[in-house]
Enzyme design. Structure first.
Site, short mmCIF file in Angstrom:
data_model
loop_
_atom_site.label_atom_id
_atom_site.label_comp_id
_atom_site.label_asym_id
_atom_site.label_seq_id
_atom_site.Cartn_x
_atom_site.Cartn_y
_atom_site.Cartn_z
CG ASP A 162 35.29 36.99 42.91
OD1 ASP A 162 36.05 35.70 42.45
OD2 ASP A 162 35.70 37.81 43.85
CG ASN A 198 40.62 34.52 34.84
OD1 ASN A 198 39.49 34.62 34.66
ND2 ASN A 198 41.18 35.21 35.99
#
Length: 223
Positions: free
Chosen positions: A13, A61
């Site tokens: 991340d 996503n």
């Protein structure tokens, strides 16, 4: 140092924030993040890790801006083409876990080519979670499951041969699972790091492995 965590998963991340801090397009953050995956994969192999699983692209996503998604898909294909021969020479076995439906056919072909090319390698396995969601994996497995045991259910997951991670690392200071390996990480040790993923170097990796080694795993039992 030799890692006692043989099976490691990472939520990579912070690529977007890394790029934003430097005034760069988001895709440049993803490129830097891909370089870090490659570097930490080599570290993992040197440290005795047998399986490394990285979160590349989630089922959620797709909701990101179209320009970012298109750039990611293009970069993903380019990386597979460029790096598969090199990883093959280094003894890396590649496996992609996630839904293939909805992914461009030419990209699926590249993924299958990478898997076939590296299928016989044994130094380390790199699982790439692509178009992946933990709940989606469980739902997909449940559709075909007719048995009654956990081990039978595991056989219906995207990669039944994947071991449950000993250690799950998440970078960027966030402290959540984000729908990642929900079945497999039931008893994984969790380590949260403040570094954005492109800044996650070998020292941070070794520190994370060291934190795992200092913990006592009980699996629900008393000490």
């Amino acid at each position: 140092m030799t890692a006692s965590a043989r099976y490691v998963a990472i939520i990579t991340d912070g690529n977007g924030r890394w790029a934003q801090q430097r005034g760069l397009p988001v895709v440049e953050g993803h490129r830097a993040g891909a370089d870090t995956v490659k570097a930490r994969l080599r570290d993992a192999a040197e440290l005795g890790v047998e399986e490394l699983t990285v979160f590349s692209f989630s089922t959620e996503n797709w909701a990101r801006p179209a320009e970012e998604v298109e750039g990611l898909m293009r970069m993903f294909g380019e990386r597979i083409d460029a790096e598969t021969p090199e990883l093959d020479e280094e003894g890396v076995r590649m496996r992609f876990v996630g839904r293939r439906e909805g992914v461009a056919p030419e990209l699926v072909e590249r993924m299958e080519w990478a898997e076939e090319t590296t299928a016989n390698n044994e130094r380390i396995t790199l699982f790439v979670a692509f178009n992946y969601g933990g709940r989606a994996e469980i739902v997909d497995a449940a559709r075909t499951f007719k048995g009654s045991s956990e081990e039978e259910f595991r056989g219906h997951l995207y990669a039944p041969e994947m071991h449950d991670p000993d250690l799950l690392i998440r970078t960027s200071g966030e402290q959540r699972l984000s729908n990642y390996l929900l079945w497999q990480c039931a008893y994984s040790e969790l380590v949260f790091r403040d570094e954005l993923w492109p800044d996650f170097g070998r020292e941070a990796f070794e520190q994370s492995l060291g934190e795992f080694e200092a913990r006592a795993r009980r699996y629900g039992r008393r000490a």
